[in-house]
Design a protein around this motif. Structure first.
Motif, PDB file in Angstrom:
ATOM      1  N   GLY A 252      -4.779   6.582   2.693  1.00 29.14           N
ATOM      2  CA  GLY A 252      -5.906   6.177   3.510  1.00 29.14           C
ATOM      3  C   GLY A 252      -5.418   5.554   4.798  1.00 29.14           C
ATOM      4  N   THR A 253      -6.169   5.770   5.886  1.00 39.48           N
ATOM      5  CA  THR A 253      -5.704   5.380   7.205  1.00 39.48           C
ATOM      6  C   THR A 253      -6.706   4.481   7.914  1.00 39.48           C
ATOM      7  N   GLU A 254      -6.326   4.074   9.109  1.00 37.20           N
ATOM      8  CA  GLU A 254      -7.246   3.332   9.967  1.00 37.20           C
ATOM      9  C   GLU A 254      -8.234   4.262  10.653  1.00 37.20           C
ATOM     10  N   GLY A 255      -8.081   5.559  10.457  1.00 37.16           N
ATOM     11  CA  GLY A 255      -9.031   6.524  10.983  1.00 37.16           C
ATOM     12  C   GLY A 255     -10.199   6.680  10.031  1.00 37.16           C
ATOM     13  N   SER A 256     -10.714   7.889   9.922  1.00 39.63           N
ATOM     14  CA  SER A 256     -11.918   8.107   9.129  1.00 39.63           C
ATOM     15  C   SER A 256     -11.725   9.185   8.076  1.00 39.63           C
ATOM     16  N   SER A 257     -10.531   9.263   7.491  1.00 38.29           N
ATOM     17  CA  SER A 257     -10.313  10.266   6.455  1.00 38.29           C
ATOM     18  C   SER A 257      -9.303   9.777   5.436  1.00 38.29           C
ATOM     19  N   ILE A 258      -9.383  10.375   4.252  1.00 32.80           N
ATOM     20  CA  ILE A 258      -8.400  10.173   3.188  1.00 32.80           C
ATOM     21  C   ILE A 258      -7.770  11.529   2.905  1.00 32.80           C
ATOM     22  N   GLN A 259      -6.448  11.577   2.826  1.00 27.87           N
ATOM     23  CA  GLN A 259      -5.723  12.818   2.574  1.00 27.87           C
ATOM     24  C   GLN A 259      -5.195  12.824   1.137  1.00 27.87           C
ATOM     25  N   ILE A 260      -5.231  13.987   0.502  1.00 30.85           N
ATOM     26  CA  ILE A 260      -4.615  14.187  -0.804  1.00 30.85           C
ATOM     27  C   ILE A 260      -3.574  15.280  -0.639  1.00 30.85           C
ATOM     28  N   VAL A 261      -2.330  14.941  -0.957  1.00 29.71           N
ATOM     29  CA  VAL A 261      -1.184  15.812  -0.694  1.00 29.71           C
ATOM     30  C   VAL A 261      -0.482  16.126  -2.007  1.00 29.71           C
ATOM     31  N   GLU A 262      -0.032  17.361  -2.144  1.00 32.63           N
ATOM     32  CA  GLU A 262       0.735  17.768  -3.316  1.00 32.63           C
ATOM     33  C   GLU A 262       2.176  17.273  -3.180  1.00 32.63           C
ATOM     34  N   THR A 263       2.640  16.531  -4.157  1.00 30.03           N
ATOM     35  CA  THR A 263       3.967  15.914  -4.084  1.00 30.03           C
ATOM     36  C   THR A 263       5.080  16.946  -4.036  1.00 30.03           C
ATOM     37  N   SER A 264       4.955  18.009  -4.805  1.00 27.84           N
ATOM     38  CA  SER A 264       6.048  18.969  -4.925  1.00 27.84           C
ATOM     39  C   SER A 264       6.277  19.767  -3.649  1.00 27.84           C
ATOM     40  N   SER A 265       5.225  19.986  -2.863  1.00 28.29           N
ATOM     41  CA  SER A 265       5.339  20.842  -1.683  1.00 28.29           C
ATOM     42  C   SER A 265       5.097  20.096  -0.368  1.00 28.29           C
ATOM     43  N   GLY A 266       4.413  18.964  -0.434  1.00 32.94           N
ATOM     44  CA  GLY A 266       4.008  18.267   0.779  1.00 32.94           C
ATOM     45  C   GLY A 266       2.764  18.847   1.410  1.00 32.94           C
ATOM     46  N   HIS A 267       2.139  19.855   0.788  1.00 31.26           N
ATOM     47  CA  HIS A 267       0.947  20.504   1.348  1.00 31.26           C
ATOM     48  C   HIS A 267      -0.271  19.595   1.233  1.00 31.26           C
ATOM     49  N   LEU A 268      -1.069  19.595   2.273  1.00 30.17           N
ATOM     50  CA  LEU A 268      -2.360  18.927   2.235  1.00 30.17           C
ATOM     51  C   LEU A 268      -3.321  19.799   1.450  1.00 30.17           C
ATOM     52  N   VAL A 269      -3.769  19.327   0.289  1.00 27.35           N
ATOM     53  CA  VAL A 269      -4.661  20.134  -0.536  1.00 27.35           C
ATOM     54  C   VAL A 269      -6.123  19.740  -0.357  1.00 27.35           C
ATOM     55  N   HIS A 270      -6.371  18.547   0.177  1.00 28.80           N
ATOM     56  CA  HIS A 270      -7.755  18.136   0.409  1.00 28.80           C
ATOM     57  C   HIS A 270      -7.777  16.919   1.320  1.00 28.80           C
ATOM     58  N   GLN A 271      -8.845  16.826   2.116  1.00 31.33           N
ATOM     59  CA  GLN A 271      -9.109  15.582   2.824  1.00 31.33           C
ATOM     60  C   GLN A 271     -10.618  15.440   2.969  1.00 31.33           C
ATOM     61  N   PHE A 272     -11.081  14.188   2.984  1.00 30.59           N
ATOM     62  CA  PHE A 272     -12.508  13.969   3.141  1.00 30.59           C
ATOM     63  C   PHE A 272     -12.744  12.767   4.045  1.00 30.59           C
ATOM     64  N   THR A 273     -13.903  12.740   4.634  1.00 25.04           N
ATOM     65  CA  THR A 273     -14.234  11.749   5.650  1.00 25.04           C
ATOM     66  C   THR A 273     -14.783  10.473   5.016  1.00 25.04           C
TER      67      THR A 273
END
Length: 371
Positions: free
Chosen positions: A266-287
């Motif tokens: 979670g950031t100081e912006g307006s989104s939360i990111q969910i990342v796959e640990t094994s690949s580093g790929h962003l699999v989802h984000q929501f506002t």
């Protein structure tokens, strides 16, 4: 507020399988605080969630099965100023501890929720908190950057450590033999516990390390910082193996999922990111509406609690749980984390970022001054 659906971004590196999974998940609102929620934490078996708030209270919620919860199971009052951090006993499902800007650490027992069961004084306003896996020690950080360890059996001070730089989030590893300290100089100290000898210093950031989390499944550490980077560290040899970098905003909160497959940030912006640990790929984000103060995965399920800033005044929700469904959904279908060999081009600190091709460090004039 009720259930809100969350849709995937337009592009997804992992394909439709993950899109289908995350699109089916819903968000539950927890309504019980009148000011911003600073911290959310699950107890050891996941039956309860605690939320610490600037309204000087702690709410304890049952794990939700409905779309909205308006009444907490218990509301713990007694702190005189905002509650900054809360953590549960690593063993007992009914006991938790909190620190507040009223310069106290308090312990609570939900079997006797009317009043705290112990109170310990801090040298300054409380900021962060951790409880050792054997339940014998509680560590607290205050705004003077003093790290105080309390004997949880006697409720007495064991030792204190004063730092010259700001101290961020802290935690123990699963065995309770290593202690991790995020610092304002962009490093994380790994300290042998209880001997208190520095094993390693992880120099992976160009700004303060605000948040960190340990994954016992694969012996990994994830660190989020002021520079907007989220780094993943192998603790066998203490080297950075991956950058989970999908936002330019200051990172305020990071957590591994229960099986180590996912990292939420979670950031100081307006989104939360969910990342796959094994690949580093962003699999989802929501506002989200504002700065995210805390994220925390359920210890057994793919449920993500999160909390942030909110408008003060009338009773509004700044505490949520993402991951509920109206029908049964299996666990996240992504791969488990593979062990990576030490890269042949390994260098410590920011130099590693160049070798990994992290050109954003060079493009950003604020960051390039540190390189």
């Amino acid at each position: 507020m009720g259930v809100r659906g969350s849709s995937l971004p337009g592009s997804n590196e992992n394909g439709g399988r993950d899109a289908t999974y995350f699109q089916r998940l819903l968000t539950v609102s927890l309504i019980g605080h009148t000011r911003a929620v600073r911290m959310v934490a699950w107890n050891v078996d996941g039956s309860r969630l605690a939320s610490a708030s600037a309204d000087a209270s702690i709410c304890v919620w049952p794990t939700p099965t409905t779309t909205m919860i308006r009444n907490p199971e218990a509301k713990l009052g007694g702190h005189r100023r905002p509650v900054e951090h809360v953590t549960w006993s690593p063993i007992r499902i009914d006991e938790l501890a909190s620190v507040s800007s009223d310069k106290t650490l308090r312990r609570w027992d939900l079997r006797r929720p009317q009043k705290f069961v112990a109170e310990m004084s801090l040298s300054g306003e409380g900021r962060n908190l951790a409880w050792s896996p054997d339940e014998h020690a509680i560590a607290a950080v205050d705004h003077h950057d003093v790290l105080t360890f309390f004997d949880a059996r006697m409720n007495q001070v064991m030792m204190t450590q004063k730092y010259r730089t700001a101290v961020g989030e802290i935690c123990w590893d699963k065995g309770g033999t290593r202690f991790f300290i995020g610092k304002g100089d962009g490093t994380v100290d790994v300290v042998n516990w209880p001997e208190w000898k520095v094993i390693s210093s992880l120099p992976g950031h160009t700004g303060a390390c605000f948040t960190l989390d340990y994954d016992p499944n694969f012996d990994l550490l994830v660190v989020g910082g002021e520079d907007g980077l989220v780094t993943l560290w192998d603790l066998d040899e203490y080297f950075c193996i991956r950058l989970l970098d999908h936002s330019d905003e200051v990172c305020r909160a990071v957590r591994f999922s229960h099986n180590g497959r996912l990292v939420a940030s979670g950031t100081e912006g307006s989104s939360i990111q969910i990342v796959e640990t094994s690949s580093g790929h962003l699999v989802h984000q929501f506002t989200v509406k504002d700065t995210t103060n805390s994220v925390n995965w359920h210890p057994k399920r793919d449920l993500l609690a999160y909390a942030g800033e909110t408008h003060e005044g009338a009773q509004v929700s700044s505490c949520f749980i993402y991951g509920l469904t109206q029908s049964s959904v299996p666990a996240y279908p992504g791969p488990s984390y593979p062990r990576h060999p030490r890269p042949s081009h390994y260098q410590s600190g920011v130099a590693l970022h160049h070798n990994l091709g992290l050109n954003r460090l060079l493009r950003d004039p604020k960051l390039s001054n540190h390189v």
